[in-house]
Scaffold this active site. Structure first.
Site, short mmCIF file in Angstrom:
data_model
loop_
_atom_site.label_atom_id
_atom_site.label_comp_id
_atom_site.label_asym_id
_atom_site.label_seq_id
_atom_site.Cartn_x
_atom_site.Cartn_y
_atom_site.Cartn_z
N LYS A 44 -80.48 -81.05 75.44
CA LYS A 44 -80.54 -81.45 76.82
C LYS A 44 -79.15 -81.43 77.46
CE LYS A 44 -84.21 -84.68 75.55
NZ LYS A 44 -84.19 -85.71 74.51
N GLY A 45 -78.15 -81.38 76.62
CA GLY A 45 -76.78 -81.61 77.06
C GLY A 45 -76.21 -80.65 78.09
N PHE A 101 -65.16 -87.58 69.58
CA PHE A 101 -66.57 -87.58 69.95
C PHE A 101 -66.68 -87.97 71.42
CE2 PHE A 101 -70.87 -89.07 70.46
CZ PHE A 101 -71.58 -88.06 69.80
N ARG A 130 -75.67 -89.65 79.11
CA ARG A 130 -75.74 -88.28 79.62
C ARG A 130 -75.43 -88.19 81.11
NH1 ARG A 130 -77.88 -84.92 75.64
NH2 ARG A 130 -79.53 -85.78 74.33
N ASP A 157 -74.46 -86.94 74.94
CA ASP A 157 -75.00 -88.27 74.65
C ASP A 157 -74.42 -88.89 73.40
OD1 ASP A 157 -76.33 -86.45 72.80
OD2 ASP A 157 -77.66 -88.13 72.35
N LYS A 160 -64.31 -77.52 70.62
CA LYS A 160 -63.39 -78.20 69.69
C LYS A 160 -62.99 -77.17 68.64
CE LYS A 160 -65.81 -82.64 69.64
NZ LYS A 160 -66.59 -83.50 68.72
N GLU A 197 -74.00 -73.89 77.09
CA GLU A 197 -73.95 -74.98 76.11
C GLU A 197 -72.98 -76.05 76.58
OE1 GLU A 197 -75.11 -76.78 74.02
OE2 GLU A 197 -74.77 -76.17 71.95
P1 5GP Z 1 -72.31 -77.21 66.45
O1 5GP Z 1 -73.53 -76.54 65.98
O2 5GP Z 1 -71.34 -76.34 67.20
O3 5GP Z 1 -71.62 -77.96 65.33
O4 5GP Z 1 -72.76 -78.40 67.35
C1 5GP Z 1 -73.02 -78.35 68.68
C2 5GP Z 1 -73.80 -79.57 69.07
O5 5GP Z 1 -73.30 -80.76 68.43
C3 5GP Z 1 -73.65 -79.83 70.56
O6 5GP Z 1 -74.63 -79.16 71.29
C4 5GP Z 1 -73.80 -81.33 70.62
O7 5GP Z 1 -75.16 -81.66 70.71
C5 5GP Z 1 -73.28 -81.85 69.31
N1 5GP Z 1 -71.87 -82.33 69.45
C6 5GP Z 1 -70.79 -81.79 68.87
N2 5GP Z 1 -69.68 -82.49 69.22
C7 5GP Z 1 -70.09 -83.48 70.03
C8 5GP Z 1 -69.41 -84.54 70.74
O8 5GP Z 1 -68.18 -84.73 70.69
N3 5GP Z 1 -70.18 -85.37 71.48
C9 5GP Z 1 -71.53 -85.22 71.58
N4 5GP Z 1 -72.17 -86.09 72.36
N5 5GP Z 1 -72.20 -84.24 70.94
C10 5GP Z 1 -71.49 -83.38 70.18
#
Ligand code: 5GP
Length: 167
Positions: free
Chosen positions: A37-38, A145, A158, A152, A124, A92
């Site tokens: 949803k982000g 984070f 959100r 969220d 990141k 994304e």
């Molecule tokens: P990846 O597959 O790149 O490791 O993860 C992406 C997903 O992880 C993002 O769509 C998000 O949902 C979650 N995520 C990664 N870092 C953060 C963060 O710092 N804060 C939040 N709220 N979600 C994160």
């Protein structure tokens, strides 16, 4: 809650990204494929600043329980229109390890879009496990984070209009 990126900065940067996309897609139709949803606030802020014909599609994915290391990803809600031959931009909220996007890119390429790019509000880079080419990045941030502007913590925060972090 600490503010990492305030509303004005978010708006300014997203408007720049919109101009970049507009000039690269030169009047073409674009499919914005938002990851629920982000991505919703970012997708909207980006889309409203672009004059192209933009179609919205959404997909919702989640990681299987306890598979942080394998990156097995499940589709909870799939797109509803065919993207074959379309110019698609995956939208994304944040790229962390890169696993979600790596999976989605492969999954969506099988549907044979004309082109497939990725736009993310945040990245990141220090957390990347899978190298994935991201075409449009709003802000690179350190390993914190973050919440707000779609992101969220346990479904909360959100709707904050800025990106923040909790001490
Ligand atoms: P990846 O597959 O790149 O490791 O993860 C992406 C997903 O992880 C993002 O769509 C998000 O949902 C979650 N995520 C990664 N870092 C953060 C963060 O710092 N804060 C939040 N709220 N979600 C994160």
């Amino acid at each position: 809650m600490n503010v990492l990126i305030n509303e004005a900065k978010l708006q300014k940067r997203i408007q720049q990204m919109a101009k970049e996309i507009e000039s690269e897609y030169q009047g073409k139709q674009i499919v914005f494929l938002g990851i629920l949803k982000g991505s919703v606030p970012f997708l909207w802020e980006l889309a409203k600043n672009i004059r192209n014909d933009i179609r919205f599609e959404f997909i919702e994915v989640s990681s299987y329980e306890g598979t942080e290391s394998t990156g097995n990803i499940k589709i909870n809600k799939d797109i509803t229109h065919n993207i074959t031959g379309k110019d698609v931009i995956i939208v994304e909220d944040i790229v962390d390890t890169g696993r979600t996007l790596s999976f989605l890119k492969q999954y969506l390429l099988e549907k044979q879009p004309n082109s497939l790019k990725i736009a993310t509000l945040l990245s990141k880079p220090s957390r990347r496990v899978i190298e994935i080419g991201v075409d449009y990045i709003g802000f690179e941030i350190e390993d914190k984070f973050v919440v707000g502007f779609g992101l969220d913590y346990d479904q909360q925060y959100r709707n904050l209009p800025y990106v923040g972090y909790i001490e």
